[in-house]
Write a protein that holds these residues in place. Sequence first.
Motif, PDB file in Angstrom:
ATOM      1  N   CYS A   1      91.751  36.196  18.236  1.00 48.75           N
ATOM      2  CA  CYS A   1      91.101  36.820  19.526  1.00 48.75           C
ATOM      3  C   CYS A   1      91.086  38.310  19.467  1.00 48.75           C
ATOM      4  O   CYS A   1      92.145  38.651  20.150  1.00 48.75           O
ATOM      5  CB  CYS A   1      91.539  36.012  20.660  1.00 48.75           C
ATOM      6  SG  CYS A   1      91.653  34.153  20.801  1.00 48.75           S
TER       7      CYS A   1
ATOM      8  N   TRP B   1      95.083  38.194  23.874  1.00 50.81           N
ATOM      9  CA  TRP B   1      95.674  37.139  23.989  1.00 50.81           C
ATOM     10  C   TRP B   1      96.035  36.703  25.436  1.00 50.81           C
ATOM     11  O   TRP B   1      96.145  37.420  26.290  1.00 50.81           O
ATOM     12  CB  TRP B   1      96.608  36.768  23.130  1.00 50.81           C
ATOM     13  CG  TRP B   1      98.025  37.475  23.493  1.00 50.81           C
ATOM     14  CD1 TRP B   1      99.007  37.126  24.055  1.00 50.81           C
ATOM     15  CD2 TRP B   1      98.306  38.986  23.229  1.00 50.81           C
ATOM     16  NE1 TRP B   1     100.027  37.970  24.185  1.00 50.81           N
ATOM     17  CE2 TRP B   1      99.606  39.090  23.600  1.00 50.81           C
ATOM     18  CE3 TRP B   1      97.378  39.703  22.348  1.00 50.81           C
ATOM     19  CZ2 TRP B   1     100.505  40.404  23.547  1.00 50.81           C
ATOM     20  CZ3 TRP B   1      98.267  40.962  22.248  1.00 50.81           C
ATOM     21  CH2 TRP B   1      99.450  41.391  22.989  1.00 50.81           C
TER      22      TRP B   1
ATOM     23  N   GLY C   1      95.298  32.675  21.794  1.00 49.13           N
ATOM     24  CA  GLY C   1      95.413  33.843  21.064  1.00 49.13           C
ATOM     25  C   GLY C   1      96.916  34.195  20.304  1.00 49.13           C
ATOM     26  O   GLY C   1      97.806  33.851  20.900  1.00 49.13           O
TER      27      GLY C   1
END
Length: 221
Positions: free
Chosen positions: A164, A103, A148
């Motif tokens: 993600c 992220w 994310g």
Amino acid sequence: MVNGSCTYTPDPTYQPLNDPHAGEKGAWYLMTCPDAVKPGNPPIATTVTSEVWLATPPPAPVLPSPAVLAAEAQKKLQLPAPTIVSNPRPGLPQLVSVPMWAWTPRSVFTPVSATAEVPGESVTATATPVSVAWDFGDGSTTTCAGPGTPFPTGGDPEASSPDCGHTYTHSSGSGTYTVRATITWNVTWAGAGQVGAFNGMTTTASEQVVVQQSQALITGG
């Protein structure tokens, strides 16, 4: 008022002796013109001024089109590169068959604006992040509609990221994989009674990641 590179300001207080224009139609103006640019950081522009008689007012300044100012505002945008955060965190090896969470901080995934202006007109360009494309270096890619999901404190290390993330199936051997994150930004502008949009912009960052085979732990006998 601006005429060419000089600025004209009406100066009704200026009363020269033996005014050669006394009784004529017109007015005195203080004319300010660029002179030179002195070196420095930043450079300093100097000007010269003088009183001039104009029988008619100088023409009104021609303002740049909003699209021209929008292009200048776009050039001023300072878009941040993504900061790559992961679990395990960058610098620690990833493990084969163990999910990796990836992220970028929400502080990076926020709109950025810049303004270009001239007297009487201004235009603001705004870049809005819309997605992050991840390339995990082993041929696998994914694109997320947001920054994310951070790995939760005390979370299950075998749980996969909801958006993600990636699970490596092969180690990086004696080398590394290059993990790359690319933010795509939509850029719009507004000002002077008009709105518009530019082609998207991107910013990118990368990290080198070591991926190792996970070691099974055998207990008992």
